[in-house]
Design an enzyme around this catalytic site. Structure first.
Site: not given
Length: 423
Positions: A25, A29-30, A50, A114, A138, A210
């Site tokens: 998670m 939304v995906d 995570m 990653c 997702g 990220c």
């Protein structure tokens, strides 16, 4: 190796026999809809959030907000949410590599690493320790399970396909993975989230690397790398300005050069064509299709074939992406005995090597010959190979070539960056 379009996808595991499925998670939304769909199909679903980055400067960090979004989604769905930090592993396995590549004058893609090292590496192991039989994410991609291993396929939504970022994941990991939204469009995903009352239905997609977030990239990189200013030159050797440090630029870059108009030059944009690390010089050109920006071949190292039993050592006719969202480029891939050190200037020329890096590797090198020249093929980036919808694997771009540049091409000097390759 000649792979074809898949006829159909293998049916997912029986929900009654699959055991626990843990969904990664992200707070977006995906992943929320991935969990929703699995739950509706009768799977025993849990969530795992995570965090991979810890920084005292949290002005640009969204981890806290993302966790709250993930928590609310799991509350709405009525599923357990676990939380774990892999920040130490991320710094060791991804971020240090990221800095090392930039310091060497290359342009890495940490998202590929990653996925391989963290999301489908240490995180996958952690999910199994939590009791998961399957993991799900997702990602916009599809899987086909066969008797000889998992096959990675492009998503139905070509505009959102993320198979490029997944080409380095081990086939054994993909064999226990589900991509529930791989056959949906983004519009359909948002519609499902809205209908289910998930508040993230209209949450914007995350962009950029990220751990950098929305902060200025050069500002971030300058915090970790020592950068030395040097000359910006055109392909004829004329000094046009000063760069802030070679690590802060990438091939094909147009913005941020701070050149403006220059006397004696055309009033046209400038593009980064080469980084001469020996002289600490940034070479720029004004034609976006300048020969120094084009490549008709390149070498790939650290090659990862998803289904290596299919690789016989014979030439492979397929397609390649040298960056995300790029159209497929037709190519032929074959093992190469090419050496990454510069050839001597008097060696017979079949191609001029562009941006060569003396990057010794015990792994086999693969030569990629493009059917048509491509722009800004960038060492350090990943090349992902495809046959139709199927991703065959990929590796790191090590060195690029342009056979259309003759040995006497203006502006070309014979050093380890612009070198003549022996035929």
């Amino acid at each position: 190796m000649q792979a074809s379009h898949p006829d159909s996808l293998t049916a997912p595991p029986d929900p009654g026999l699959a055991g626990t499925v843990i969904v990664g998670m992200s707070g977006g939304v995906d992943s929320a809809v991935a969990a929703l769909l699995l739950q509706r199909d009768g799977y025993a679903v849990q969530g795992l959030f995570m965090s991979n980055w810890e920084d005292d400067d949290d002005a640009y960090c969204t981890t806290a907000d993302d966790f709250q979004d993930a928590r609310r989604v799991c509350e709405t769905l009525g599923i357990v949410l676990h939380r774990v930090s892999f920040a130490a592993q991320y710094r060791e396995r991804v971020f240090q590599h990221f800095l090392h590549e930039y310091a060497a004058g290359r342009t890495p893609n940490p998202d590929v690493l990653c996925n391989r090292e963290i999301k489908f590496g240490v995180c996958l192991d952690y999910m199994h320790r939590l009791g998961a039989s399957w993991i799900a994410t997702g990602h916009y991609a599809r899987l086909r399970q066969t008797q000889t291993g998992a096959q990675l396929l492009k998503a139905t939504d070509a505009a959102k396909d993320q198979s490029y970022f997944l080409h380095g994941v081990a086939a054994s990991a993909l064999g226990k993975t589900l991509f529930p939204i791989g056959e949906l469009t983004k519009t359909e995903v948002r519609r499902l989230a809205h209908a289910a009352g998930l508040r993230v239905y209209d949450k914007p997609d995350s962009t950029g690397i990220c751990f950098i977030g929305e902060r200025p990239f050069q500002e971030f990189l300058s915090r970790y790398l020592r950068t030395e200013p040097g000359p910006i030159e055109n392909d004829a050797g004329l000094t046009l300005g000063e760069h802030r440090g070679l690590a802060l630029y990438t091939l094909g870059q147009r913005s941020g050069l701070r050149l403006g108009g220059r006397a004696g030059t055309a009033a046209a944009p400038w593009y980064v064509a080469h980084k001469d690390t020996e002289r600490n010089a940034l070479i720029v050109v004004q034609d976006q299709d300048h020969p120094l920006l084009l490549s008709d071949a390149f070498d790939v190292e650290q090659m990862h074939w998803l289904n290596p039993h299919e690789v016989t050592g014979q030439p492979i006719d397929c397609a390649v992406k040298t960056r995300y969202r790029q159209n497929d480029l037709r190519c032929t891939v074959r093992p190469s005995a090419a050496h990454h050190a510069a050839a001597e200037p008097n060696v017979a020329s079949s191609a001029v090597a562009l941006d060569a890096q003396a990057h010794a590797s015990p792994d086999p090198i693969w030569r990629v010959n493009l059917h048509e020249p491509a722009r800004a093929v960038t060492p350090g980036q990943y090349a992902a190979f495809y046959s139709g919808a199927r991703c065959l694997g990929g590796g790191v771009i090590a060195q690029r070539f342009n056979s259309r540049l003759g040995a006497g091409a203006r502006g070309i000097t014979y050093n380890r960056h612009f070198s003549v390759e022996g035929s």
